[in-house]
Design an enzyme around this catalytic site. Sequence first.
Site, short mmCIF file in Angstrom:
data_model
loop_
_atom_site.label_atom_id
_atom_site.label_comp_id
_atom_site.label_asym_id
_atom_site.label_seq_id
_atom_site.Cartn_x
_atom_site.Cartn_y
_atom_site.Cartn_z
CG MET A 28 3.44 -1.44 -7.32
SD MET A 28 2.70 -0.35 -8.53
CE MET A 28 3.29 -1.06 -10.03
CG HIS A 32 8.98 -10.83 -10.19
ND1 HIS A 32 10.19 -10.28 -9.83
CD2 HIS A 32 8.23 -9.80 -10.69
CE1 HIS A 32 10.19 -9.00 -10.12
NE2 HIS A 32 9.01 -8.66 -10.63
CG HIS A 35 9.07 -8.35 -6.21
ND1 HIS A 35 8.20 -8.86 -7.14
CD2 HIS A 35 9.01 -7.00 -6.34
CE1 HIS A 35 7.63 -7.86 -7.80
NE2 HIS A 35 8.11 -6.73 -7.34
CB VAL A 174 16.50 -11.33 -10.83
CG1 VAL A 174 16.45 -12.85 -10.89
CG2 VAL A 174 17.04 -10.87 -9.48
O1 PAF Z 1 8.79 -0.42 -8.33
C1 PAF Z 1 7.61 -0.55 -7.93
O2 PAF Z 1 7.08 -1.67 -7.81
C2 PAF Z 1 6.81 0.69 -7.58
O3 PAF Z 1 7.11 1.75 -8.43
C3 PAF Z 1 6.97 1.11 -6.10
C4 PAF Z 1 8.40 1.51 -5.78
C5 PAF Z 1 6.56 -0.04 -5.19
C6 PAF Z 1 6.07 2.31 -5.80
O4 PAF Z 1 4.73 2.01 -6.00
#
Ligand code: PAF
Length: 279
Positions: A28, A32, A35, A174
């Site tokens: 979303m 950070h 990710h 993390v």
């Molecule tokens: O974990 C997330 O950021 C969200 O739940 C996802 C998997 C991108 C779905 O919108």
Amino acid sequence: MKVVKEISEVREFTKQDREKTVGFVPTMGYLHQGHLALLEQAREENDIVVLSIFVNPTQFGPDEDYEDYPRDLERDLELARSAGVDLVFTPKADKMYSDNAATKVEVTGLTGKLCGASRDGHFSGVCTVVSKLFNIVNPTRAYFGQKDYQQVLVIKRMVEDLNFDLDIVTVPIVREEDGLAISSRNKYLNQAERKAALVLFESLQRGKELIVGGERKAKVIEQELISNIEAEPLAEIDYVAVVDASSLKDIDKIRGEVLLALAVYIGETRLIDNLIVEV
Ligand code: PAF
């Protein structure tokens, strides 16, 4: 790195060379270190890396932070570029959900507990958007962080039940140096709350210590977590769970793989964290 908004552009890109493996990281945004760890592993294991950035409205409840959810596309794109991403998909909400859409993906059982119990409809929103993204990107592997442990379990169930042809890869949590699990929502914390937020990891560690020290009653561990969190004035418990790590079912005795999981409000901010202990 290509940045696209249209579903057809993603399909065109991933269809270019069908022999190539595609690693997919759905997010979303407001990227950070958590990710970046997903992207790094996806980069190592695949020929092509696709990142989606989409704040999915259907997974937020009416009183949740959809409108306020942090967004910074320019910064995200810079980070994605340095992480070696090949394609970024940033759809608009009306392209993901048409006005007459009438389909939802619902995983039962697992979603009635923990975060599912306190966030009505959340996992249906997650499963619906993740299925759509899988159908659009058609990845070989998709990468999810262990911080959202229940989400990973629910998505794995969905992938198996609906015969999606891909592997789900779980990447460890993390943490900041002091132990706080990295999350986009940490941005909401003021200085005092940031300090108070350490109570999540500290409580989980205390629970683990008890188990390692020989305690086998789940209720005793749960009570220890609760007492630790309640000692922090800025913290308010949403849930504390000591459950079987694969079924999320309540347990009496600590045995096999056990999940210690927490959702705690620090001020207005709801944070989650977890730890797996194996005995
Ligand atoms: O974990 C997330 O950021 C969200 O739940 C996802 C998997 C991108 C779905 O919108």
